[in-house]
Design an enzyme around this catalytic site. Structure first.
Site, mmCIF file in Angstrom:
data_model
loop_
_atom_site.group_PDB
_atom_site.id
_atom_site.type_symbol
_atom_site.label_atom_id
_atom_site.label_comp_id
_atom_site.label_asym_id
_atom_site.label_seq_id
_atom_site.Cartn_x
_atom_site.Cartn_y
_atom_site.Cartn_z
ATOM 1 N N GLY A 58 0.817 -1.207 0.000
ATOM 2 C CA GLY A 58 0.000 0.000 0.000
ATOM 3 C C GLY A 58 0.841 1.243 0.000
ATOM 4 N N ASN B 1 -0.294 9.129 1.572
ATOM 5 C CA ASN B 1 0.312 10.447 1.429
ATOM 6 C C ASN B 1 1.583 10.581 2.254
ATOM 7 O OD1 ASN B 1 -1.778 11.071 -0.199
ATOM 8 N ND2 ASN B 1 -2.801 12.488 1.197
ATOM 9 N N PHE B 2 1.758 9.708 3.248
ATOM 10 C CA PHE B 2 2.881 9.888 4.172
ATOM 11 C C PHE B 2 3.886 8.746 4.113
ATOM 12 C CE2 PHE B 2 -0.861 11.831 6.448
ATOM 13 C CZ PHE B 2 -0.562 13.121 6.034
ATOM 14 N N VAL C 148 3.992 1.004 2.448
ATOM 15 C CA VAL C 148 4.006 -0.216 3.247
ATOM 16 C C VAL C 148 4.385 -1.382 2.329
ATOM 17 C CG1 VAL C 148 2.679 -1.781 4.707
ATOM 18 C CG2 VAL C 148 2.243 0.673 4.801
ATOM 19 N N LYS D 142 6.393 -0.380 7.285
ATOM 20 C CA LYS D 142 6.020 0.970 6.860
ATOM 21 C C LYS D 142 7.283 1.813 6.791
ATOM 22 C CE LYS D 142 3.005 4.845 8.134
ATOM 23 N NZ LYS D 142 1.976 5.312 9.086
ATOM 24 N N ASP E 29 -8.481 8.671 11.603
ATOM 25 C CA ASP E 29 -8.324 8.256 10.204
ATOM 26 C C ASP E 29 -9.011 6.923 9.950
ATOM 27 O OD1 ASP E 29 -7.547 8.595 7.599
ATOM 28 O OD2 ASP E 29 -5.562 7.706 7.873
#
Length: 1097
Positions: A777, A780-781, A784, A799, A895
């Site tokens: 995945g 925006n930050f 993974v 991550k 989130d």
């Protein structure tokens, strides 16, 4: 012309008599128009009089409705005082319009009262602007004429003439609406103009299509009968002409104009007649591009849901008391036994391409717009916004990354925390009083607004700071204002926050002495300078300061006159991270025994921080002490304590469950006991020259049973690399004393007789220990990736975040918070929360090594197959318990979305991605960071207000809505559309959805956070007690005793087919990073590395 009136008002009987006189006047006007219409055959005159008759009749209806309302109010006011108070509140609240500005400029306006109030304020504002244009052009013309530039002077004179013509039109229109207005502040409350949302003034880019058909009832310039007039319509974008029609002699056109707009705000439509070779404006109107885009968005939503039987909750038969849904399986509220599919919806078309969908959904607005001072225009409008960031929200459910507002640069002045803000309407500087367009400096605390050039001249301290905090220059002028309610009938700006004041009396105050006006909530923020402007106060203070020598300057001169003895090294102030941690500490201290708190605070005051050590001069030591400084890792492992740099995490661990054993990863500089002493001292001065980025020497020290029970000190890594002086030894002894007290007060007793000198098993932790297999995945930050441990062959998800991105966006503290949230989830090994194996860092990146959940996320599964009611409710129960655990530990998630909920091989869920979590959020705690995924953000976040943990329950409601109905409750083409839908739209539901399902969704998606389900002190228990969950045993859910309704298909341990191919098709590699971080930047990541006790890698 007066723009505000005293608070004295006519009594209700006088108001009723005035209204009756207005009604009688309008009836006489209608009679006169009918007489003229019978005596003429001119079709233009007949049409004009017909329109006048319709207008007068609408005014009569408005006056009659107002008079009836006032009559009912008078009858209630004649009762006793208690019932009078109740009736007053009920009268005021019985009518709450919700009209957009575009609705109010239509000829067939749904609310004439709102239109009158809106146009009075808007026309007066336009009149002020045109007057300033006229004055500026007059000055320019005079200056050019003095310089001999006649052509430029004539151009300026022409601009002044056009402004004067517009002023005449605006004054005429203003008088018309003043004549219509009813001067009673009770009705001002009923017809108060809506506050614009924070997104309603954004500059938009896109393609505007304008098609003008005709105009009517416009007061044209009189011309000779033999000479036909010529009329054109000019279209201006932000005062710049972009297009005009061909001249017409019969007020009819059939032209379509396409205009590309770039970061624009306002559209002007001006009807102009030709007179003596010059076009003169005879009618005009304006509308905002945003208002047009919002009108088109609402039409799209109505088109999507109008033909499929979707209604607001209040209009659904099952919520009105009937209780029965359409289908029998849906009446009970989606129990675990309900497996029927949910109602279909025409928006769920997985095969429709975005381009064809856009063509189908192309919506235009065709309407009659009012012109001022008179007339109407038949126009067709379409606006296609440019989606600059490539994010499309309309259509089936899709992935959307989270957003976080970037931290702004703060400019301090007398305690004010000024940040640069963008404003897309006209604001007023609180210091100089001049207009402020587009950008200004606003205090984050008290909302004081001024120009960039003016913030340095601010003389008053921020009201949110105590008097002793800031040494602001003082004036002896201390005369408080005398603020009283005032009825505002014009365009005025608040003297503090700079926003335009609302119409009426409800929220406006005026000083009876000096005349300044402000909002009711700003009165306590206005300084006590009655009779003196802030600009004048600044000039007085500047004069005072220039004529006297400050005490600091006098001391500076004395210090140069006489030599001083040498001073010891001065410790710098603590870092911002330390200050923030200490500032938040009291809320945690309530969880500690008093004795431990006392020990910790003493220790904090004595032990220097890393930032302090960084700026300290090197201490010269005798040779014997220098020999003792060199620590071998073996001696250090047993004799001293590894101290954590992250004081916030250390404190939290002391406050919550200190008996949790931890495996410590040392992140200090590697020393060799045989090195030269001079080299050692050089290394201690600059420990980042050879920083252990790759964790080559990082050791995972697995302690014995007795040593594992010791709690890690809250100040690890703060004094690593600093020579161990006798003072440092004394500090280590204090640390050990604190630990012993904590063990007695908080830890479990262990009957272990093992020696403390037992050997430890060590292993290296670094990037070389893992092999990347696939990309799982991207957000925006970060990214993974699926990885395999080279030591244990176990799979894990890693991550990866780039350090330069973290530093650039000031996210270092957020990363540390994410680590602490992981440790909180690890603490109880919660079944529905993702757990952490370890985290480490390299020179350019940091890594979170997490457990691998091979079932994929819920977004991937819902895109493949719709969830049954049973399956959606099963996932909702487990998500509910995961959020409950976070809230019980003072964490708000912020989130929640389908992308962040993973599915295990047993069919249970795991909530992941803790990047936006916020700690220290207990009941009634608030924060204000603008962050989240647009479709899931609560209205209070979108509005920029302070919010509490109930935002998670709003997101939970959106999540449940998506799982049940396979679409989002709020729709739009881009983020701004979504935000405005969240703030303004009413959620609609299928007519055959069960009663209990609608009720729980309605309770969770309540815009008022104080009324939202789960907002009380019971938090998640309020939701668990809702009738929708009446058949759920949450103890069985927590212990995973309920069979999962769906088991994901996993072929093997290395199978990642349940993840989106958009990600898994990428090559699993780390892109090169060319950024070189300084030692100060690397300092932000000290103490990041960690290995959990239950790590299986």
């Amino acid at each position: 012309m007066s723009t505000s009136q005293p608070s004295q008002q006519q009594n209700p009987e006088q108001v009723v008599n005035d209204i009756r006189q207005k009604i009688e006047k309008e009836r006489k006007i209608i009679q006169g128009f009918n007489d003229v219409k019978r005596n003429t055959n001119n079709p233009e005159v007949i049409q004009k009089w017909k329109s006048k008759i319709i207008e007068s009749q609408s005014m009569i209806d408005y006056y009659q409705e107002t008079m009836n309302k006032l009559t009912r109010q008078m009858q209630r006011l004649n009762t006793n005082s208690s019932s009078r108070t109740a009736s007053r509140s009920s009268v005021i609240s019985e009518y709450k319009p919700s009209y957009s500005n575009f609705d109010l400029i239509k000829y067939e306006c749904p609310s004439l009262g709102n239109k009158i109030q809106f146009m009075l304020q808007y026309l007066e504002f336009k009149l002020q602007v045109e007057n300033k244009y006229s004055e500026a052009n007059k000055k320019l013309s005079h200056l050019y004429l003095m310089d001999g530039d006649k052509s430029s002077s004539n151009a300026a004179e022409g601009g002044r003439a056009e402004s004067d013509q517009r002023i005449q039109l605006l004054e005429k229109a203003l008088k018309k609406y003043q004549k219509f207005s009813i001067n009673d502040h009770e009705f001002d409350r009923d017809y108060e103009i809506m506050d614009s949302t924070k997104h309603s003034r954004k500059l938009l880019t896109g393609r505007l299509t304008v098609s003008i058909t005709c105009i009517r009832d416009v007061d044209h310039i009189a011309t000779a009968l033999a000479k036909k007039r010529e009329t054109v319509v000019v279209i201006k974008v932000d005062d710049l002409e972009k297009a005009r029609t061909k001249p017409s002699k019969n007020d009819n056109w059939n032209e379509e104009m396409v205009i590309d707009v770039d970061k624009s705000h306002e559209i002007e439509l001006a009807v102009m007649d030709k007179q003596n070779g010059i076009y003169v404006p005879v009618a005009v109107n304006w509308f905002s591009l945003f208002d047009l885009a919002e009108e088109i968005r609402k039409k799209k939503v109505a088109k999507d849901q109008g033909s499929s039987g979707w209604l607001p909750a209040a209009n659904l038969p099952q919520t009105g008391g009937s209780g029965a849904g359409t289908g029998s399986s849906m009446t009970g509220g989606a129990s675990y036994g309900a497996t029927s599919p949910l109602p279909a919806h025409n928006d769920l078309r997985p095969s429709v391409s975005p381009s064809s969908d856009a063509k189908e959904n192309k919506v235009s607005v065709s309407t009659w717009l009012s012109l001022e001072p008179g007339g109407q225009m038949l126009i067709n409008l379409n606006f296609e916004k440019s989606i600059t960031n490539g994010k499309q929200f309309r259509g089936p459910l899709g992935r959307h990354g989270a957003i976080r507002q970037k931290k702004e640069e703060v400019f301090e002045k007398h305690g004010h925390q000024f940040v640069q803000k963008q404003f897309y309407n006209i604001m007023s500087c609180a210091l100089c009083g001049e207009f402020l367009r587009y950008t200004g400096y606003q205090c984050q605390d008290c909302k004081f607004l001024c120009h960039k050039k003016c913030y340095q001249k601010v003389v008053t301290k921020c009201i949110s700071k105590s008097g002793s905090d800031y040494d602001a220059a003082q004036l002896n002028h201390r005369i408080p204002h005398r603020f009283e309610p005032i009825t505002n009938h014009g365009t005025k700006w608040c003297c503090h926050c700079g926003y335009i004041l609302p119409w009426g009396k409800k929220n406006v105050r005026k000083c009876t002495e000096c005349g300044v006006m402000c909002h009711a909530q700003c009165t306590h923020l206005v300084p006590d300078f009655c009779g003196m402007s802030l600009q004048m106060a600044n000039e007085i203070l500047a004069t005072i300061e220039s004529t006297k020598v400050s005490p600091k300057k006098a001391q500076h001169q004395q210090s140069h006159a006489k030599p001083l003895p040498p001073k010891p090294p001065i410790e710098s102030k603590p870092s911002m991270d330390s200050e923030e941690t200490l500032h938040n500490e009291p809320s945690y201290k309530s969880l500690r025994p008093a004795s431990v708190v006392h020990q910790d605070t003493n220790f904090v005051s004595k032990l220097p921080t890393t930032v302090q050590n960084k700026y300290q001069e090197p201490v010269e030591l005798p040779p014997q002490q220098q020999n003792q400084v060199v620590p071998s890792t073996r001696r250090r492992g047993h004799g001293s304590t590894d101290l954590s740099f992250e004081t916030g995490y250390g404190q939290q661990q002391h406050q919550h469950h200190r008996d949790v054993p931890q495996i410590v990863v040392e992140d200090h500089q590697h020393y060799n006991s045989n090195d030269n002493r001079d080299v050692e001292m050089e290394e201690s001065k600059d420990e980042f020259d050879n920083f252990d980025y790759n964790n080559k020497y990082t050791e995972n020290e697995i302690l014995t049973d007795v040593q594992q029970d010791q709690v890690r000190s809250p100040f690890a890594d703060q004094i690593q690399g600093v020579p161990e002086t006798s003072h440092a030894k004394q500090q280590n002894q204090q640390v050990q004393q604190v630990q012993q007290q904590e063990e007695l007060g908080h830890q479990r007793t262990h009957s272990s007789g093992k020696s403390g000198k037992s050997k430890r098993r060590k292993r290296k932790v670094g990037l070389d220990d893992f092999q990347f297999l696939a990309v799982l995945g991207k957000g925006n930050f970060g990214k993974v990736m699926l990885a395999e441990s080279r030591h244990t062959s176990k799979l894990c998800a890693i991550k990866v975040l780039k350090k330069d991105f973290i530093v650039e966006n000031d996210e270092a503290e957020s990363v540390k918070s994410e680590k602490r949230v992981f440790l909180t989830a690890n603490k109880e090994m919660h079944p529905f929360l993702l757990n952490l194996h370890c985290c480490f860092q390299t020179e350019n990146r940091i890594y979170f090594v997490m457990e691998y959940i091979s079932g994929g996320d819920l977004m991937w599964h819902i895109q493949k197959n719709r969830f049954t009611a049973k399956r959606a409710k099963f996932y909702a129960c487990e998500v509910l318990l995961g959020l409950k655990y976070f809230h019980d530990n003072g964490i708000v998630y912020r989130d929640l979305k389908l992308d962040n909920i993973l599915l295990t091989t047993k069919g249970h869920i795991k909530i992941g991605d803790y990047g936006l979590c916020k700690e220290d959020m207990w009941h009634k705690s608030t924060t204000s960071t603008f962050c989240g995924t647009p479709e899931f953000m609560a209205p209070e976040i979108v509005a920029g207000k302070a919010y509490d943990r109930s935002v998670d329950w709003w997101a939970f409601g959106v999540l449940l809505f998506q799982m049940l109905l396979c679409q989002s409750p709020f729709k739009g083409d881009d983020e701004d559309d979504i935000f405005n839908a969240i703030e303004n739209d009413e959620v609609k539901y299928p007519i055959n959805l069960s009663r209990q399902t609608v009720l729980v969704l309605q309770a969770l998606l309540t815009k008022d956070p104080s009324q939202r389900l789960g907002s009380g002190p019971k938090d998640a228990e309020e939701i668990m007690e809702h009738p929708y969950f009446h058949d759920v045993n949450f103890d069985d859910v927590l212990n995973c005793r309920i069979p999962a309704p769906y088991i994901p298909e996993v072929q093997s341990e290395h199978d990642y087919s349940n993840f989106d191919k958009e990600f898994t098709s990428e090559t699993p590699r780390l892109t090169p990073v060319e950024t070189v971080l300084t030692s100060e930047m690397q300092e932000q990541f000290r103490g990041f590395s960690h290995i959990s006790d239950n790590a299986t890698i």
